[in-house]
Design a protein around this motif. Structure first.
Motif, PDB file in Angstrom:
ATOM      1  N   HIS A 190       0.825  -1.214   0.000  1.00 56.71           N
ATOM      2  CA  HIS A 190       0.000   0.000   0.000  1.00 56.71           C
ATOM      3  C   HIS A 190       0.860   1.266   0.000  1.00 56.71           C
ATOM      4  O   HIS A 190       0.438   2.302  -0.522  1.00 56.71           O
ATOM      5  CB  HIS A 190      -0.942  -0.003   1.199  1.00 56.71           C
ATOM      6  N   GLN A 191       2.055   1.175   0.560  1.00 59.82           N
ATOM      7  CA  GLN A 191       2.950   2.332   0.531  1.00 59.82           C
ATOM      8  C   GLN A 191       3.323   2.683  -0.905  1.00 59.82           C
ATOM      9  O   GLN A 191       3.418   3.857  -1.266  1.00 59.82           O
ATOM     10  CB  GLN A 191       4.212   2.029   1.344  1.00 59.82           C
ATOM     11  N   ARG A 192       3.526   1.666  -1.738  1.00 59.63           N
ATOM     12  CA  ARG A 192       3.856   1.908  -3.140  1.00 59.63           C
ATOM     13  C   ARG A 192       2.651   2.411  -3.926  1.00 59.63           C
ATOM     14  O   ARG A 192       2.810   3.086  -4.942  1.00 59.63           O
ATOM     15  CB  ARG A 192       4.388   0.612  -3.780  1.00 59.63           C
ATOM     16  N   ARG A 193       1.461   2.084  -3.472  1.00 60.01           N
ATOM     17  CA  ARG A 193       0.257   2.485  -4.205  1.00 60.01           C
ATOM     18  C   ARG A 193      -0.281   3.848  -3.770  1.00 60.01           C
ATOM     19  O   ARG A 193      -1.068   4.459  -4.501  1.00 60.01           O
ATOM     20  CB  ARG A 193      -0.838   1.436  -3.993  1.00 60.01           C
ATOM     21  N   ILE A 194       0.125   4.311  -2.605  1.00 63.26           N
ATOM     22  CA  ILE A 194      -0.402   5.567  -2.055  1.00 63.26           C
ATOM     23  C   ILE A 194      -0.254   6.747  -3.022  1.00 63.26           C
ATOM     24  O   ILE A 194      -1.196   7.535  -3.201  1.00 63.26           O
ATOM     25  CB  ILE A 194       0.272   5.890  -0.697  1.00 63.26           C
ATOM     26  N   PRO A 195       0.910   6.935  -3.685  1.00 63.71           N
ATOM     27  CA  PRO A 195       1.033   8.100  -4.577  1.00 63.71           C
ATOM     28  C   PRO A 195       0.028   8.106  -5.722  1.00 63.71           C
ATOM     29  O   PRO A 195      -0.237   9.153  -6.315  1.00 63.71           O
ATOM     30  CB  PRO A 195       2.474   8.000  -5.103  1.00 63.71           C
ATOM     31  N   PHE A 196      -0.530   6.935  -6.046  1.00 65.91           N
ATOM     32  CA  PHE A 196      -1.464   6.843  -7.167  1.00 65.91           C
ATOM     33  C   PHE A 196      -2.848   6.412  -6.690  1.00 65.91           C
ATOM     34  O   PHE A 196      -3.615   5.827  -7.449  1.00 65.91           O
ATOM     35  CB  PHE A 196      -0.931   5.840  -8.202  1.00 65.91           C
ATOM     36  N   ILE A 197      -3.173   6.716  -5.438  1.00 68.45           N
ATOM     37  CA  ILE A 197      -4.424   6.248  -4.845  1.00 68.45           C
ATOM     38  C   ILE A 197      -5.641   6.789  -5.588  1.00 68.45           C
ATOM     39  O   ILE A 197      -6.665   6.111  -5.695  1.00 68.45           O
ATOM     40  CB  ILE A 197      -4.482   6.626  -3.341  1.00 68.45           C
TER      41      ILE A 197
END
Length: 334
Positions: A165-172
């Motif tokens: 989820h840390q990797r996905r946060i910028p593109f949430i």
């Protein structure tokens, strides 16, 4: 800019003034040269030189003014067209530097994207043996061994989930899907994941859901609750964790309250900061300082306001205030 221009041209100005003084001095000591016409000539020269400086000031500073006023970015279109050879040298140098920076930034971005994709692929690959390991643990006869292995499996599972989820946060924003979400289903699923850990620590749950449904993204809401419940279980001893929801002024409020060790008042303003763990238990190597940070970031994208109240020895209460329905117009556009 006038002061800077005068300072830049001070050597030329001083040379001209010294020349005029030299002419006056020669006329003063040489009686054959009439002094009054020389003074008149010097006055006219000074006047013309002043007019020349004023005209050249506007012409020579136009390029440098545009440099001074431009934004600090890689866009050079706002710079005035160079006129002198030196201005052309400066523009060429800046253009070359910008091209190099853009190329380096593009390469770094590609490398970062590749690294992110590789990490996401690795996380998904690791999930397969991790699932198999969980099934194998479930078939063990030794209950003590099963409990310890399940706890360690859960730690790895939660850490991988956090990384994902840390990797996905910028593109949430690209991943959001707003829908009517059943709170009970999400909460029970998250509790089920933590079940073995809760049994080991003697922790139970008191669930009071007056408002059973919210308009949100189910996946990211589950992630937020996962971080709050994980923290509540991690820092609590044998007790019940209270989870309740209710309506207040048309908004849904969800509270997660534990009876754990609590948070030091001086730490409260920093608990959502990236990488912050604790000042009172700074030696706690199990804490990553990322869970609450990621939960807060996800909540902001969902327009959920997160509040926390805590006191040492009295537990912690996290409050999620969900937005009104019409506030989602800016997210969904409908």
């Amino acid at each position: 800019m006038i002061k800077k221009y005068v300072m830049e041209r001070r050597s030329w100005i001083m040379l001209f003034i010294l020349q005029q003084m030299l002419i006056i001095f020669i006329a003063f000591i040489d009686s054959a040269i009439p002094l009054l016409p020389i003074l008149y000539l010097v006055f006219l020269s000074m006047l013309l030189f002043t007019i020349f400086l004023v005209i050249r000031y506007h012409k020579e500073t136009r390029f440098y003014k545009s440099l001074e006023e431009r934004d600090n970015n890689l866009d050079l279109t706002s710079i005035a067209s160079p006129e002198s050879p030196f201005e052309i040298i400066i523009e060429n140098s800046m253009t070359n530097q910008v091209d190099l920076l853009k190329k380096a930034a593009s390469q770094n971005l590609m490398a970062l994207e590749q690294e992110k994709d590789d990490l996401l692929a690795w996380i998904h690959e690791v999930k397969t043996p991790l699932t198999a390991m969980h099934l194998m643990i479930g078939r063990l006869d030794d209950e003590m061994m099963k409990t310890h292995l399940t706890y360690e499996w859960l730690r790895i599972h939660l850490l991988l989930d956090q990384q994902l989820h840390q990797r996905r946060i910028p593109f949430i924003e690209n991943d959001l899907y707003m829908e009517h979400t059943d709170l009970e289903t999400i909460i029970f699923n998250e509790i089920k994941t933590l079940q073995s850990w809760c049994i080991q620590k003697g922790i139970g749950f008191d669930i009071q859901l007056e408002a059973a449904e919210v308009l949100s993204d189910a996946k990211w809401l589950a992630f937020i609750l996962r971080q709050l419940l994980t923290n509540a279980v991690k820092y609590s001893h044998a007790s019940d964790i209270l989870i309740k929801s209710y309506q207040l002024a048309g908004q849904t409020i969800l509270e997660v309250k534990d009876s754990g060790r609590g948070i030091d008042p001086k730490d409260l303003p920093r608990i959502f900061d990236k990488g912050f763990t604790s000042t009172t238990l700074h030696q706690d190597i199990a804490a990553t300082g990322m869970g609450l940070y990621l939960a807060k970031k996800a909540a902001q994208s969902l327009l959920i306001h997160v509040d926390v109240k805590s006191a040492i020895g009295e537990g912690t209460t996290f409050t999620l205030t969900f937005p009104l329905k019409n506030e989602f117009v800016r997210i969904t556009g409908v």
